[in-house]
Write a protein that holds these residues in place. Structure first.
Motif, PDB file in Angstrom:
ATOM      1  N   ILE A  65      -2.791  36.017   5.524  1.00 42.59           N
ATOM      2  CA  ILE A  65      -4.078  35.614   4.945  1.00 42.59           C
ATOM      3  C   ILE A  65      -4.778  34.687   5.936  1.00 42.59           C
ATOM      4  CG2 ILE A  65      -5.197  34.465   2.998  1.00 42.59           C
ATOM      5  CD1 ILE A  65      -2.597  35.028   1.397  1.00 42.59           C
ATOM      6  N   ILE A  66      -6.057  34.932   6.150  1.00 45.22           N
ATOM      7  CA  ILE A  66      -6.821  34.109   7.077  1.00 45.22           C
ATOM      8  C   ILE A  66      -7.247  32.824   6.379  1.00 45.22           C
ATOM      9  CG2 ILE A  66      -8.889  33.967   8.513  1.00 45.22           C
ATOM     10  CD1 ILE A  66      -8.793  37.023   8.743  1.00 45.22           C
ATOM     11  N   GLN A  67      -6.856  31.688   6.954  1.00 38.84           N
ATOM     12  CA  GLN A  67      -7.337  30.398   6.437  1.00 38.84           C
ATOM     13  C   GLN A  67      -8.489  29.885   7.292  1.00 38.84           C
ATOM     14  OE1 GLN A  67      -4.429  27.287   6.153  1.00 38.84           O
ATOM     15  NE2 GLN A  67      -5.723  26.031   4.876  1.00 38.84           N
ATOM     16  N   LYS A  68      -8.431  30.187   8.609  1.00 43.65           N
ATOM     17  CA  LYS A  68      -9.498  29.749   9.500  1.00 43.65           C
ATOM     18  C   LYS A  68      -9.539  30.677  10.704  1.00 43.65           C
ATOM     19  CE  LYS A  68     -10.857  26.042  12.682  1.00 43.65           C
ATOM     20  NZ  LYS A  68     -11.148  26.986  13.778  1.00 43.65           N
ATOM     21  N   SER A  69     -10.746  30.973  11.161  1.00 45.80           N
ATOM     22  CA  SER A  69     -10.947  31.664  12.437  1.00 45.80           C
ATOM     23  C   SER A  69     -11.695  30.736  13.367  1.00 45.80           C
ATOM     24  CB  SER A  69     -11.747  32.960  12.242  1.00 45.80           C
ATOM     25  OG  SER A  69     -10.945  33.960  11.672  1.00 45.80           O
ATOM     26  N   SER A  70     -11.530  30.969  14.661  1.00 39.79           N
ATOM     27  CA  SER A  70     -12.167  30.072  15.632  1.00 39.79           C
ATOM     28  C   SER A  70     -13.688  30.224  15.577  1.00 39.79           C
ATOM     29  CB  SER A  70     -11.673  30.379  17.041  1.00 39.79           C
ATOM     30  OG  SER A  70     -12.284  31.550  17.539  1.00 39.79           O
ATOM     31  N   SER A  71     -14.365  29.127  15.874  1.00 38.36           N
ATOM     32  CA  SER A  71     -15.835  29.141  15.825  1.00 38.36           C
ATOM     33  C   SER A  71     -16.410  30.087  16.863  1.00 38.36           C
ATOM     34  CB  SER A  71     -16.367  27.717  16.043  1.00 38.36           C
ATOM     35  OG  SER A  71     -15.873  27.184  17.260  1.00 38.36           O
ATOM     36  N   ASN A  72     -15.735  30.218  18.028  1.00 34.80           N
ATOM     37  CA  ASN A  72     -16.230  31.131  19.068  1.00 34.80           C
ATOM     38  C   ASN A  72     -16.197  32.571  18.600  1.00 34.80           C
ATOM     39  OD1 ASN A  72     -16.847  29.179  20.957  1.00 34.80           O
ATOM     40  ND2 ASN A  72     -14.826  29.227  21.905  1.00 34.80           N
ATOM     41  N   ASN A  78     -21.454  36.748  14.606  1.00 37.32           N
ATOM     42  CA  ASN A  78     -22.489  36.189  13.728  1.00 37.32           C
ATOM     43  C   ASN A  78     -21.970  36.046  12.297  1.00 37.32           C
ATOM     44  OD1 ASN A  78     -25.023  35.117  13.163  1.00 37.32           O
ATOM     45  ND2 ASN A  78     -25.919  37.132  12.672  1.00 37.32           N
ATOM     46  N   LEU A  79     -20.793  35.415  12.194  1.00 37.12           N
ATOM     47  CA  LEU A  79     -20.155  35.233  10.899  1.00 37.12           C
ATOM     48  C   LEU A  79     -19.941  33.754  10.623  1.00 37.12           C
ATOM     49  CD1 LEU A  79     -17.361  37.963  11.282  1.00 37.12           C
ATOM     50  CD2 LEU A  79     -19.481  38.205   9.982  1.00 37.12           C
ATOM     51  N   SER A  80     -19.602  33.454   9.374  1.00 39.83           N
ATOM     52  CA  SER A  80     -19.229  32.093   8.990  1.00 39.83           C
ATOM     53  C   SER A  80     -17.770  32.100   8.516  1.00 39.83           C
ATOM     54  CB  SER A  80     -20.137  31.581   7.875  1.00 39.83           C
ATOM     55  OG  SER A  80     -19.885  32.307   6.678  1.00 39.83           O
ATOM     56  N   GLU A  82     -16.725  31.415   5.647  1.00 34.93           N
ATOM     57  CA  GLU A  82     -16.644  32.005   4.308  1.00 34.93           C
ATOM     58  C   GLU A  82     -16.583  33.527   4.360  1.00 34.93           C
ATOM     59  OE1 GLU A  82     -16.073  30.216   1.662  1.00 34.93           O
ATOM     60  OE2 GLU A  82     -16.106  28.481   3.029  1.00 34.93           O
ATOM     61  N   ASP A  83     -17.027  34.130   5.480  1.00 34.32           N
ATOM     62  CA  ASP A  83     -16.976  35.594   5.606  1.00 34.32           C
ATOM     63  C   ASP A  83     -15.568  36.108   5.891  1.00 34.32           C
ATOM     64  OD1 ASP A  83     -19.739  35.945   5.234  1.00 34.32           O
ATOM     65  OD2 ASP A  83     -20.131  35.426   7.341  1.00 34.32           O
ATOM     66  N   VAL A  84     -14.670  35.235   6.352  1.00 39.47           N
ATOM     67  CA  VAL A  84     -13.332  35.689   6.731  1.00 39.47           C
ATOM     68  C   VAL A  84     -12.235  34.999   5.926  1.00 39.47           C
ATOM     69  CG1 VAL A  84     -14.060  36.249   9.074  1.00 39.47           C
ATOM     70  CG2 VAL A  84     -13.178  33.968   8.586  1.00 39.47           C
ATOM     71  N   LYS A  85     -12.515  33.844   5.417  1.00 40.29           N
ATOM     72  CA  LYS A  85     -11.522  33.028   4.726  1.00 40.29           C
ATOM     73  C   LYS A  85     -11.003  33.737   3.476  1.00 40.29           C
ATOM     74  CE  LYS A  85     -11.117  28.267   3.051  1.00 40.29           C
ATOM     75  NZ  LYS A  85     -11.896  27.023   2.833  1.00 40.29           N
ATOM     76  N   GLY A  86      -9.650  33.701   3.278  1.00 43.37           N
ATOM     77  CA  GLY A  86      -9.051  34.280   2.079  1.00 43.37           C
ATOM     78  C   GLY A  86      -8.923  35.782   2.120  1.00 43.37           C
ATOM     79  N   ARG A  87      -9.118  36.393   3.278  1.00 45.38           N
ATOM     80  CA  ARG A  87      -8.960  37.842   3.421  1.00 45.38           C
ATOM     81  C   ARG A  87      -7.619  38.159   4.103  1.00 45.38           C
ATOM     82  NH1 ARG A  87     -14.144  35.695   2.500  1.00 45.38           N
ATOM     83  NH2 ARG A  87     -15.669  37.373   2.107  1.00 45.38           N
ATOM     84  N   LEU A  88      -7.091  39.355   3.825  1.00 48.61           N
ATOM     85  CA  LEU A  88      -5.896  39.815   4.530  1.00 48.61           C
ATOM     86  C   LEU A  88      -6.298  40.326   5.905  1.00 48.61           C
ATOM     87  CD1 LEU A  88      -3.964  41.714   1.717  1.00 48.61           C
ATOM     88  CD2 LEU A  88      -3.265  39.594   2.852  1.00 48.61           C
ATOM     89  N   LEU A  89      -5.498  39.954   6.899  1.00 47.15           N
ATOM     90  CA  LEU A  89      -5.807  40.355   8.273  1.00 47.15           C
ATOM     91  C   LEU A  89      -5.826  41.871   8.423  1.00 47.15           C
ATOM     92  CD1 LEU A  89      -6.295  39.452  11.220  1.00 47.15           C
ATOM     93  CD2 LEU A  89      -3.808  39.458  11.544  1.00 47.15           C
TER      94      LEU A  89
END
Length: 622
Positions: A65-72, A78-80, A82-89
């Motif tokens: 589960i994604i808790q954080k992705s790098s800002s780069n 062009n995502l935030s 919240e667009d990736v958090k809590g999703r399965l990789l």
């Protein structure tokens, strides 16, 4: 889209190569499945320069589960968060899931740190981007920390790949005090070897100034100005030797080589190489020897860095161990070729040094200091290659003297076993022929008493069988212990005699008399014949007590053996010469085979036979 994975042992890195991937391969928009809180160290991570991704293992590592992705990364697409958090990789990015799952799972289950490198290729299979990262397990979570990234540089004509991490170059820089850099469009890109030289980690501001030349001591600043003035020209080359003080305050003498040129796409590039000259052998060999630390044969393996460069070479300790010299004693030159026995290998190495061929892969004989009595067998591999418009060389050698000696001994042993097997078959054939001759002779002698012929044959066959057992359990056919054979023969003979308690066998043999099969075969058969003669005359007489057969074997001199065969309480009624006794023809024939002589002597106890024969004969085995 295609993915290739490979573990590069020398670099201890898992390289993941991604070909012709599209944006859709990297990111799929999926709804959030898990309510994930921010990590307590989130604020700290946001303030460090490295890119950090945080994953939570799901179903024992089957997914993450994604808790954080790098800002780069988010910026790229062009995502935030919240667009990736809590999703399965596996759902949001099947490409990264397929690429990373094995390493993520291993790091999660074993709590280990894994080093990985991504290399991205375009449709023409040209490298367009690469990045290196570490997977770290901490507090039941997995952190992917991107430690460095080599991006692409654009110009009006397309992409230029800055490849600082080619396999061979990476080996060169990791194993020796060398480094390289580029300056394109006013920005520097430094290889890891440069950071090894100046003894510090990468900093964000490094792309804006020359981090090596800035460390020059004041007395050598004029050389720095000279380098910069020369390389500001459109096309130029400059070589200088100057002194720098690294981040730990260590003074180092370095050689700087800088080129300025336009590439085939018209981009102006300044390219440089740094080589450390001070304490090259002792310091660099430590990093080279790191590869073989912990190996029992580490001193038999040597790494050769730039072996074709008289000035910038660097060899590991195994090399100096092989040539039996200390660092300070050895001066690198072609003179070392004089110690190689094979002229064809020397010719190949000269061609390699002269640039006529690109590699040498040979097994050679090395004479230490030219001494033909002190030789070592060595596997040698040297390859020369071009990197960044310069020729380099890399190689290794392995001392295989012990292995080759064992191999030769094994070959000799196998060949000897073949000879022994052939000789054994030859002996079996000869012995069968002897038995056949005995049968023909005794058919006539015992035509009215066939049981005697059978009894004699049993005794002879038993002796021959015992002899064959001794020989095939012996290392060779030349050293068969005589005492063991005669003792075993006594046991076998007593079993064949109808009333063994009426007759006693005593045998005495000088210690450590060993004879060959050529000697012992006729000798055992002679003893069988003498024993049968004695038994034939002894057993019918029930009145005589203490009937014995005594055998003594001694060395009469260093080359001759004396066998004394004595009958006690046994006698031939008509005492005549041995030539008149039944079986004498067999004994005479066998004695002749031994190159010996035999006589019989009548005494008050019975008869004594004395057989004299040489301990060695001409062998058929070579």
């Amino acid at each position: 889209m295609k993915i290739e994975k490979d573990y590069l042992n020398l670099e201890d890195v898992y390289e993941i190569r991604i070909f012709n991937a599209t944006e859709k391969d990297f990111y799929n928009s999926t709804p959030q499945e898990f309510d994930i809180e921010d990590d307590p160290i989130q604020e700290f991570i946001n303030n460090i320069s490295e890119d950090v991704h945080i994953f939570i293992p799901y179903e024992n590592g089957k997914d993450f589960i994604i808790q954080k992705s790098s800002s780069n990364l988010l910026e790229t697409y062009n995502l935030s968060q919240e667009d990736v958090k809590g999703r399965l990789l596996s759902k949001i990015s099947p490409l990264f899931f397929d690429s990373l799952h094995d390493n993520l799972f291993e790091s999660y289950t074993n709590h280990t740190t894994k080093k990985i490198r991504f290399v991205y290729y375009d449709t023409q299979n040209e490298s367009i981007k690469k990045s290196t990262a570490k997977i770290v397990f901490y507090m039941e979570k997995l952190f992917i920390i991107v430690t460095d990234a080599y991006g692409t540089i654009s110009n009006s004509e397309g992409m230029i790949d800055i490849t600082l991490d080619e396999n061979q170059n990476n080996i060169m820089e990791n194993l020796s005090q060398t480094g390289s850099y580029y300056k394109i469009n006013g920005k520097y890109t430094w290889s890891q070897g440069i950071y090894n030289i100046i003894n510090r980690n990468k900093e964000e501001s490094d792309e804006h100034h020359n981090i090596v030349l800035d460390l020059a001591i004041p007395e050598d600043k004029y050389k720095v100005d000279k380098i910069l003035n020369f390389t500001n020209k459109e096309t130029s080359q400059c070589d200088e030797i100057l002194r720098i003080v690294d981040e730990e305050g260590i003074l180092k003498l370095i050689e700087v080589t800088v080129y300025s040129y336009f590439d085939d796409k018209g981009v102006f590039i300044r390219q440089g190489w740094i080589n450390v000259l001070t304490q090259r052998h002792s310091e660099s060999s430590e990093s080279i020897d790191f590869l073989v630390d912990g190996s029992k044969s580490s001193m038999k393996l040597a790494w050769l860095i730039e072996p074709l460069n008289k000035k910038l070479y660097s060899f590991s300790k195994g090399f100096y161990n092989l040539i039996e010299k200390d660092y300070g004693e050895y001066v690198h030159s072609r003179e070392i070729l004089n110690n190689i026995a094979e002229e064809e290998v020397v010719d190949e190495l000269i061609k390699l040094a002269d640039g006529d061929i690109t590699k040498v892969d040979e097994t050679l004989t090395y004479k230490v200091d030219g001494d033909p009595k002190n030789i070592k067998i060595v596997n040698l591999y040297i390859e020369r290659f071009e990197y960044n418009n310069n020729l380099h060389s890399l190689g290794f050698l392995t001392d295989v003297t012990e292995e080759m000696l064992k191999k030769e001994q094994l070959i000799e042993s196998n060949e000897r076993q073949l000879v022994l097997i052939k000789e054994l078959h030859h002996r079996v054939k000869n012995n069968l022929q002897i038995i056949n001759s005995f049968l023909n002779l005794e058919k006539r002698a015992y035509k009215n008493s066939p049981e005697l012929a059978i009894e004699h044959m049993q005794t002879r066959l038993t002796s021959l069988a015992m002899l064959h057992e001794k020989t095939y359990n012996s290392p060779d056919f030349k050293n068969i212990n005589l005492n063991e054979c005669l003792t075993d023969q006594d046991v076998s003979t007593k079993k064949l005699v109808n009333s063994p308690m009426e007759l006693e066998f005593k045998t005495y043999v000088d210690e450590n008399i060993n004879v060959s099969i050529e000697v012992i075969t006729p000798l055992l058969l002679i003893i069988d014949e003498l024993t049968m003669i004695a038994i034939r005359n002894a057993l019918p007489d029930k009145t005589t007590l203490d009937k014995k057969i005594i055998k003594k074997v001694t060395m009469s001199d260093k080359d001759t053996v004396l066998l004394t065969f004595e009958e006690i309480g046994i006698g031939i009624e008509d005492s005549k010469d041995i030539t008149d006794v039944i079986g004498c023809e067999i004994i005479k024939s066998l004695t002749k085979q031994l190159d010996g002589t035999i006589i019989s002597i009548k005494n008050e106890n019975g008869i004594v036979y004395e057989l004299v024969f040489p301990i060695e004969m001409v062998h058929t085995i070579h």
